[in-house]
Design a protein around this motif. Structure first.
Motif, PDB file in Angstrom:
ATOM      1  N   GLY A 198      -6.568  82.528  19.240  1.00  0.00           N
ATOM      2  CA  GLY A 198      -6.205  81.176  19.646  1.00  0.00           C
ATOM      3  C   GLY A 198      -6.148  80.169  18.514  1.00  0.00           C
ATOM      4  N   GLY A 199      -6.279  80.644  17.288  1.00  0.00           N
ATOM      5  CA  GLY A 199      -6.225  79.734  16.152  1.00  0.00           C
ATOM      6  C   GLY A 199      -4.845  79.689  15.530  1.00  0.00           C
ATOM      7  N   ILE A 259      -7.338  84.055   4.434  1.00  0.00           N
ATOM      8  CA  ILE A 259      -6.827  83.628   5.724  1.00  0.00           C
ATOM      9  C   ILE A 259      -7.942  82.828   6.384  1.00  0.00           C
ATOM     10  CG2 ILE A 259      -5.815  84.371   7.914  1.00  0.00           C
ATOM     11  CD1 ILE A 259      -6.169  86.850   5.122  1.00  0.00           C
ATOM     12  N   SER A 260      -7.619  81.641   6.868  1.00  0.00           N
ATOM     13  CA  SER A 260      -8.649  80.826   7.502  1.00  0.00           C
ATOM     14  C   SER A 260      -8.127  80.250   8.811  1.00  0.00           C
ATOM     15  CB  SER A 260      -9.095  79.693   6.568  1.00  0.00           C
ATOM     16  OG  SER A 260      -8.003  78.850   6.258  1.00  0.00           O
ATOM     17  N   GLY A 261      -9.052  79.915   9.671  1.00  0.00           N
ATOM     18  CA  GLY A 261      -8.705  79.323  10.951  1.00  0.00           C
ATOM     19  C   GLY A 261      -9.878  78.560  11.523  1.00  0.00           C
ATOM     20  N   ILE A 314     -16.028  76.269  15.138  1.00  0.00           N
ATOM     21  CA  ILE A 314     -16.396  77.128  14.017  1.00  0.00           C
ATOM     22  C   ILE A 314     -15.186  77.306  13.101  1.00  0.00           C
ATOM     23  CG2 ILE A 314     -18.152  78.406  15.308  1.00  0.00           C
ATOM     24  CD1 ILE A 314     -16.187  80.757  15.471  1.00  0.00           C
ATOM     25  N   GLU A 315     -15.468  77.745  11.898  1.00  0.00           N
ATOM     26  CA  GLU A 315     -14.418  78.083  10.945  1.00  0.00           C
ATOM     27  C   GLU A 315     -14.570  79.559  10.594  1.00  0.00           C
ATOM     28  OE1 GLU A 315     -12.582  76.504   6.769  1.00  0.00           O
ATOM     29  OE2 GLU A 315     -14.750  76.420   7.002  1.00  0.00           O
TER      30      GLU A 315
END
Length: 124
Positions: free
Chosen positions: A31-32, A41-43, A66-67
């Protein structure tokens, strides 16, 4: 600066591009909106607004902000995938929700690592 974070890792025999794509797809399906910067890769997940309206101690886990950061590193012909999760509460106290938050971060890190490894093993 987060109060706590969790890190999981896996050594995978797949290529770097395959690991990056598996991580991107995993975060997108959670869902990010994953941001790919080279081998990172980050979200961001959860909702500050929803969590604060209902209260962190009472809201569903998916609302806790959260990350998630996934780094794909070279490891002697294989790839090391590092998955880091951290709380993104911002300001405020964690009274009544610290254990819930810690559990959510730890479970998310494990889930992302396992899902990436499974995707790479079956070729996406």
């Amino acid at each position: 600066m987060p109060q706590f974070y969790y890190q999981e890792q896996a050594i995978l025999p797949a290529g770097g591009a395959d690991c990056v794509e598996a991580a991107r797809r995993t975060l997108a399906e959670m869902g990010g909106k994953p941001v790919v910067t080279g081998a990172r890769i980050s979200g961001h997940f959860g909702s500050q607004v929803k969590m604060r309206i209902v209260g962190g101690a009472f809201c569903p886990l998916k609302w806790l902000p959260i990350e998630v950061v996934v780094d794909v590193l070279e490891a002697g012909g294989q790839r090391q995938v590092l998955v880091s999760t951290a709380e993104k509460l911002g300001f405020g106290i964690m009274l009544g929700m610290e254990t819930k938050y810690r559990t959510h971060c730890a479970q998310t890190a494990t889930y992302v690592r396992d899902t990436i490894a499974r995707r790479v093993a079956v070729g996406q």
